[in-house]
Design a protein around this motif. Sequence first.
Motif, PDB file in Angstrom:
ATOM      1  N   ARG A 255     -11.782 -87.189 -71.569  1.00 52.97           N
ATOM      2  CA  ARG A 255     -12.141 -88.213 -72.569  1.00 52.97           C
ATOM      3  C   ARG A 255     -12.411 -87.550 -73.928  1.00 52.97           C
ATOM      4  O   ARG A 255     -12.122 -88.108 -74.967  1.00 52.97           O
ATOM      5  CB  ARG A 255     -13.368 -88.975 -72.093  1.00 52.97           C
ATOM      6  CG  ARG A 255     -13.666 -90.226 -72.852  1.00 52.97           C
ATOM      7  CD  ARG A 255     -14.838 -90.957 -72.286  1.00 52.97           C
ATOM      8  NE  ARG A 255     -15.604 -90.117 -71.385  1.00 52.97           N
ATOM      9  CZ  ARG A 255     -16.496 -90.548 -70.521  1.00 52.97           C
ATOM     10  NH1 ARG A 255     -16.749 -91.816 -70.426  1.00 52.97           N
ATOM     11  NH2 ARG A 255     -17.154 -89.738 -69.740  1.00 52.97           N
ATOM     12  N   ASP A 256     -12.987 -86.343 -73.906  1.00 53.66           N
ATOM     13  CA  ASP A 256     -13.316 -85.645 -75.144  1.00 53.66           C
ATOM     14  C   ASP A 256     -12.091 -85.033 -75.818  1.00 53.66           C
ATOM     15  O   ASP A 256     -12.149 -84.662 -76.968  1.00 53.66           O
ATOM     16  CB  ASP A 256     -14.346 -84.535 -74.876  1.00 53.66           C
ATOM     17  CG  ASP A 256     -15.701 -85.102 -74.480  1.00 53.66           C
ATOM     18  OD1 ASP A 256     -15.951 -86.307 -74.759  1.00 53.66           O
ATOM     19  OD2 ASP A 256     -16.514 -84.363 -73.889  1.00 53.66           O
ATOM     20  N   ASP A 257     -10.992 -84.925 -75.096  1.00 51.86           N
ATOM     21  CA  ASP A 257      -9.761 -84.341 -75.675  1.00 51.86           C
ATOM     22  C   ASP A 257      -9.141 -85.216 -76.709  1.00 51.86           C
ATOM     23  O   ASP A 257      -9.199 -86.337 -76.846  1.00 51.86           O
ATOM     24  CB  ASP A 257      -8.722 -84.064 -74.580  1.00 51.86           C
ATOM     25  CG  ASP A 257      -9.144 -82.885 -73.724  1.00 51.86           C
ATOM     26  OD1 ASP A 257     -10.050 -82.143 -74.132  1.00 51.86           O
ATOM     27  OD2 ASP A 257      -8.557 -82.726 -72.637  1.00 51.86           O
TER      28      ASP A 257
ATOM     29  N   ARG B 155     -18.183 -83.709 -59.908  1.00 50.26           N
ATOM     30  CA  ARG B 155     -16.969 -83.021 -60.368  1.00 50.26           C
ATOM     31  C   ARG B 155     -16.012 -84.016 -61.020  1.00 50.26           C
ATOM     32  O   ARG B 155     -15.450 -83.749 -62.086  1.00 50.26           O
ATOM     33  CB  ARG B 155     -16.261 -82.333 -59.199  1.00 50.26           C
ATOM     34  CG  ARG B 155     -16.820 -80.994 -58.820  1.00 50.26           C
ATOM     35  CD  ARG B 155     -15.911 -80.229 -57.887  1.00 50.26           C
ATOM     36  NE  ARG B 155     -15.538 -80.956 -56.683  1.00 50.26           N
ATOM     37  CZ  ARG B 155     -16.235 -80.986 -55.554  1.00 50.26           C
ATOM     38  NH1 ARG B 155     -17.377 -80.320 -55.474  1.00 50.26           N
ATOM     39  NH2 ARG B 155     -15.805 -81.660 -54.514  1.00 50.26           N
ATOM     40  N   HIS B 156     -15.859 -85.163 -60.390  1.00 51.97           N
ATOM     41  CA  HIS B 156     -14.987 -86.213 -60.899  1.00 51.97           C
ATOM     42  C   HIS B 156     -15.455 -86.678 -62.289  1.00 51.97           C
ATOM     43  O   HIS B 156     -14.656 -86.822 -63.207  1.00 51.97           O
ATOM     44  CB  HIS B 156     -14.967 -87.371 -59.899  1.00 51.97           C
ATOM     45  CG  HIS B 156     -14.112 -88.519 -60.283  1.00 51.97           C
ATOM     46  ND1 HIS B 156     -12.739 -88.480 -60.257  1.00 51.97           N
ATOM     47  CD2 HIS B 156     -14.434 -89.758 -60.713  1.00 51.97           C
ATOM     48  CE1 HIS B 156     -12.259 -89.632 -60.652  1.00 51.97           C
ATOM     49  NE2 HIS B 156     -13.270 -90.431 -60.940  1.00 51.97           N
ATOM     50  N   GLU B 157     -16.765 -86.902 -62.436  1.00 49.81           N
ATOM     51  CA  GLU B 157     -17.315 -87.360 -63.715  1.00 49.81           C
ATOM     52  C   GLU B 157     -17.191 -86.285 -64.791  1.00 49.81           C
ATOM     53  O   GLU B 157     -16.908 -86.598 -65.955  1.00 49.81           O
ATOM     54  CB  GLU B 157     -18.764 -87.806 -63.539  1.00 49.81           C
ATOM     55  CG  GLU B 157     -18.871 -89.109 -62.767  1.00 49.81           C
ATOM     56  CD  GLU B 157     -20.302 -89.502 -62.425  1.00 49.81           C
ATOM     57  OE1 GLU B 157     -21.252 -88.784 -62.837  1.00 49.81           O
ATOM     58  OE2 GLU B 157     -20.463 -90.517 -61.741  1.00 49.81           O
ATOM     59  N   ARG B 158     -17.389 -85.001 -64.425  1.00 47.88           N
ATOM     60  CA  ARG B 158     -17.217 -83.911 -65.399  1.00 47.88           C
ATOM     61  C   ARG B 158     -15.772 -83.859 -65.880  1.00 47.88           C
ATOM     62  O   ARG B 158     -15.513 -83.714 -67.068  1.00 47.88           O
ATOM     63  CB  ARG B 158     -17.624 -82.561 -64.792  1.00 47.88           C
ATOM     64  CG  ARG B 158     -19.082 -82.236 -64.940  1.00 47.88           C
ATOM     65  CD  ARG B 158     -19.369 -80.780 -64.632  1.00 47.88           C
ATOM     66  NE  ARG B 158     -18.945 -80.351 -63.314  1.00 47.88           N
ATOM     67  CZ  ARG B 158     -19.647 -80.502 -62.184  1.00 47.88           C
ATOM     68  NH1 ARG B 158     -20.827 -81.089 -62.221  1.00 47.88           N
ATOM     69  NH2 ARG B 158     -19.183 -80.069 -61.044  1.00 47.88           N
ATOM     70  N   ALA B 159     -14.833 -83.993 -64.963  1.00 43.35           N
ATOM     71  CA  ALA B 159     -13.413 -83.970 -65.322  1.00 43.35           C
ATOM     72  C   ALA B 159     -13.079 -85.150 -66.230  1.00 43.35           C
ATOM     73  O   ALA B 159     -12.316 -84.993 -67.188  1.00 43.35           O
ATOM     74  CB  ALA B 159     -12.551 -84.004 -64.068  1.00 43.35           C
ATOM     75  N   GLU B 160     -13.651 -86.320 -65.961  1.00 37.67           N
ATOM     76  CA  GLU B 160     -13.417 -87.485 -66.825  1.00 37.67           C
ATOM     77  C   GLU B 160     -13.945 -87.236 -68.234  1.00 37.67           C
ATOM     78  O   GLU B 160     -13.293 -87.578 -69.206  1.00 37.67           O
ATOM     79  CB  GLU B 160     -14.107 -88.729 -66.238  1.00 37.67           C
ATOM     80  CG  GLU B 160     -13.300 -89.454 -65.226  1.00 37.67           C
ATOM     81  CD  GLU B 160     -13.991 -90.751 -64.784  1.00 37.67           C
ATOM     82  OE1 GLU B 160     -15.174 -90.987 -65.135  1.00 37.67           O
ATOM     83  OE2 GLU B 160     -13.338 -91.516 -64.061  1.00 37.67           O
TER      84      GLU B 160
END
Length: 144
Positions: free
Chosen positions: A142-144, A133-138
Amino acid sequence: MQNTDVSSDDVGAGYIPTNDEEFMNERQREFFRRMLLDWKNALLSDSKDTLSHLQTDTASLPDVADRASAETDKNIELRARDRQRKLIGKIEAALRRIEDGTYGYCDETGEPISLGRLMARPVATLSLEAQERHERAERIHRDD
C-alpha cells in the motif's frame, strides 16, 4: 468402535474450550459450531429488522433536512448490512470447515489457530502470526 459424537447437550452453557484438551476435538467443534450458528441467527434477525425499517417512507417527512438525515441514516444502515452479509458468508464458510475438519487450522501454515483467537474471531482462517505477516505485506504494498 466407540461413538465419539457429541450432542449439543454435552456442550453446555458453561463449557469453554481450553488448551488442556486435544485441539479441535468433538466438543470444541460443537462449541464453535453453536457459537457461529448463534451469531449467524442474530445477524439474520438484525437484517430483518433493518428491512422493515428501510421500508418506512422518508418522503412523507415535511422538512428537507429531516428527509436528508433519514436518507443518510438509511445509507449508513445499508452499508452496515452489506458488511454483515459478507460476515454471514464467512460464518457459513467456517461452518463448512467445521464439517470437513479443517476449522481452527491456519489456511497458510496448517498449524492450529489459538483458541483465544478463535474465541475472539470465530471466522479466523489465519493464525495470529500469519495474519500479522499478511497485514505487514499489505502495508508495504500500500505504501509503494
